[in-house]
Structure formats: structure tokens, C-alpha cells
Design an enzyme around this catalytic site. Structure first.
Site, PDB file in Angstrom:
ATOM      1  CG  ASP A 195      -8.656  -2.702  24.782  1.00  0.00           C
ATOM      2  OD1 ASP A 195      -7.510  -2.197  24.787  1.00  0.00           O
ATOM      3  OD2 ASP A 195      -9.678  -2.040  24.967  1.00  0.00           O
ATOM      4  CG  HIS A 206     -15.968   1.852  24.333  1.00  0.00           C
ATOM      5  ND1 HIS A 206     -15.885   1.922  22.958  1.00  0.00           N
ATOM      6  CD2 HIS A 206     -14.861   2.485  24.780  1.00  0.00           C
ATOM      7  CE1 HIS A 206     -14.783   2.542  22.616  1.00  0.00           C
ATOM      8  NE2 HIS A 206     -14.141   2.898  23.698  1.00  0.00           N
ATOM      9  CG  ASN A 242     -19.582   3.692  22.471  1.00  0.00           C
ATOM     10  OD1 ASN A 242     -18.744   3.647  23.377  1.00  0.00           O
ATOM     11  ND2 ASN A 242     -19.591   2.821  21.473  1.00  0.00           N
ATOM     12  CD  GLU A 245     -17.810  -0.561  21.097  1.00  0.00           C
ATOM     13  OE1 GLU A 245     -18.070   0.404  21.829  1.00  0.00           O
ATOM     14  OE2 GLU A 245     -17.161  -0.447  20.030  1.00  0.00           O
TER      15      GLU A 245
HETATM   16  P1  PGA Z   1      -9.633   7.894  23.848  1.00  0.00           P
HETATM   17  O1  PGA Z   1     -10.315   6.467  23.906  1.00  0.00           O
HETATM   18  O2  PGA Z   1      -8.819   8.049  25.082  1.00  0.00           O
HETATM   19  O3  PGA Z   1      -8.799   7.858  22.608  1.00  0.00           O
HETATM   20  O4  PGA Z   1     -10.752   8.891  23.778  1.00  0.00           O
HETATM   21  C1  PGA Z   1     -10.867   6.059  25.110  1.00  0.00           C
HETATM   22  C2  PGA Z   1     -11.559   4.750  24.914  1.00  0.00           C
HETATM   23  O5  PGA Z   1     -12.069   4.498  23.809  1.00  0.00           O
HETATM   24  O6  PGA Z   1     -11.611   3.963  25.867  1.00  0.00           O
END
Ligand code: PGA
Length: 272
Positions: A67, A138, A136, A143
Site C-alpha cells: 500500500d 486490517h 482492528n 479495513e
Molecule cells: P504496525 O502496523 O506494524 O505499525 O503495528 C501494522 C499494520 O497496520 O498493518
């Protein structure tokens, strides 16, 4: 879905790097799907160490990142282009043009998404996709509530996701873009192998739901339960809410003894 549990985030990173290096050494022209965020930093650090010690090289490898934030040009220091340069690309011998990340500042975002998806197809699909997970649930920026059937597309970021990523923007949530281009669940599920990493106790509740809960768009990562070759690497903190029957079969390294290399099928057993 298979599960391995390690003592801490550094050990998860070493194990993930070892799996990626093994994938490259098995198929030097492998196509890797790569992730950003805090979690994979220890993986990229370990991968660069493997490269520096001559255990892996990247001249045949193609990469596609999951992304990118909409509106950020690739030279913006907060972009995922910049993240990848900092943590991996500038340290290894990927060929020019072999690393792909969506152009968040493309004039025509829909066309950029379609071209990104077409480039993945033209590369023969993704061999090994690295994934983090949001609190959450994702994956990529898919999301909760995202359709299962979407290829690369433009997503609206949830407020909680923007807050969680604000530390990359000097702690100022207002500076975190509101939209991103993300591979869809469909793109991710088409990868031949998935490798999801989660570390720290802020991920323990969502990992319990993703691994043991119902497969539901409310927890996008729960779809991994349906992938034929998905491996989840957790540290003990992220695994702390899993049921004993789930963890009983996982490779558990309560003490960090360095990277363990299970011989195929010897230690790893299905978690679900
Ligand atoms: P993080 O993010 O490794 O900073 O916790 C993971 C994600 O949002 O996929």
C-alpha cells in the site's frame, strides 16, 4: 493456517527474514509482497544482515508493496516508498525497477490501481506475501467491512488506523492522509504463501479473533484461515490471549535461542 510463537519481536523478525531468504534462495526470481509499519522493521533489519553476510541476494527478485498513502509523492519522507528505501531497498541489490509501490500521487488513482494489479499479474503473481495486522484486524489497508473480492483499490482509512500511524508523522494525526491505495483482500489471497507477523500485547486481542474467531469481514485478517499456505509468526505477548489448544501445537520458543529452523513439517502444525 500455521502458527509459530517466539520470545520477542526481534526473534520474530529473524525467523521472518530467514523464511524470506529461504524463499529467495529456492527461487531467485521470486516475487515478494512487502509490508510497512513498525512490525516488519526487525524483519528487514535481519534480512539486510543476511544480505551483508552473503546468505541471500536480491538481483533476481521483484517486489510489490501492499500500500501507499494517497497524495504523498514517492520522495515524501512519510511515504511508504521512503520507508522501504530506508529499511530495505537502499541496503540490498534489487535491480532498478524491480521494486514496486503504488504511486499515491498518481493523477488517476483508479488507473494506478488497475496498472498495479496488472503488474502483479504480469510478474506471475506474488510468491510470498509479508503482512502485518492493524489493531482492528486490517491487512494492507483493508479495513473492517472491506469486501473480500477487491483487487488493488483506493481505501478510506479508519480514524483508529490514522491515530495508530501518527507516530510516523511526528505524532500529528491531522498530517496522516485520509486515503490510501491498497492491494485488496483478493490480491492478498492470490499470493501463493502468506506470512503474517504480529508482536506486542496491543495485538493480542485481534490475533485471538483473527486466529480463533469467525471468518468475517469485521476482522479482515480472519480470511487467512482459508488460505492454503498461511504462516503466522507471533511473539509471546501477541499470542497471550490464544487458547491453550491453539498454542499447544505451535512452535514455542519461550527463551530466545536464535532463529530455529523447523525441518519441514517437524515442528509446525496447524493452529486451526
Ligand atoms: P504496525 O502496523 O506494524 O505499525 O503495528 C501494522 C499494520 O497496520 O498493518
Amino acid at each position: 493456517m500455521e502458527l509459530e510463537i517466539y520470545a520477542d519481536a526481534a526473534a520474530v523478525g529473524r525467523r521472518a527474514a530467514e523464511i524470506i531468504a529461504e524463499a529467495i534462495n529456492t527461487k531467485p526470481d521470486v516475487t515478494l509482497g512487502l509490508a510497512t509499519g513498525r512490525t516488519p522493521i526487525s524483519t528487514y533489519d535481519a534480512l539486510v544482515r543476511l544480505y551483508d553476510s552473503g546468505k541471500v541476494e536480491f538481483s533476481g527478485v521483484t517486489t510489490f508493496n501492499l500500500d501507499e498513502y494517497v497524495s504523498l509523492p514517492s520522495d515524501d519522507p512519510h511515504s511508504y516508498h521512503a520507508y522501504m528505501r530506508e529499511h530495505l531497498f537502499q541496503h540490498v541489490n534489487l535491480l532498478p525497477g524491480a521494486a514496486h509501490t503504488p504511486q499515491g500521487d498518481a493523477d488517476d488513482l483508479e488507473r494506478e490501481c488497475a496498472q498495479y494489479e496488472a503488474a502483479i499479474d504480469a510478474a506471475g503473481g506474488i510468491g510470498l506475501q509479508l503482512l502485518g495486522i492493524g489493531r482492528n484486524g486490517h491487512i494492507g489497508f483493508n479495513e473492517p467491512g472491506a469486501g473480500w473480492n477487491l483487487p488493488t483499490h483506493v481505501v478510506e482509512l479508519k480514524e483508529g488506523t490514522r491515530r495508530a500511524n501518527a507516530n510516523f508523522f511526528g505524532g500529528d494525526v491531522a498530517r496522516v492522509p485520509t486515503r490510501a491505495i491498497s492491494m485488496g483482500i483478493l490480491t492478498i489471497m492470490h499470493a501463493h504463501r502468506l506470512l503474517l507477523l504480529a508482536t506486542g500485547d496491543t495485538k493480542s486481542a485481534i490475533m485471538q479473533r483473527a486466529i480463533e474467531g469467525a471468518i468475517s469481514p469485521d476482522v479482515p485478517a480472519s480470511i487467512l484461515q482459508l488460505h492454503p499456505d498461511a504462516l503466522v509468526l507471533l511473539d509471546t505477548a501477541a499470542a497471550s490471549r490464544l487458547h491453550a489448544t491453539t498454542t499447544a501445537h505451535a512452535l514455542r520458543l519461550a527463551v530466545d535461542a536464535g532463529p530455529a529452523i523447523p525441518r519441514s513439517g517437524e515442528h509446525r502444525s496447524p493452529a486451526t
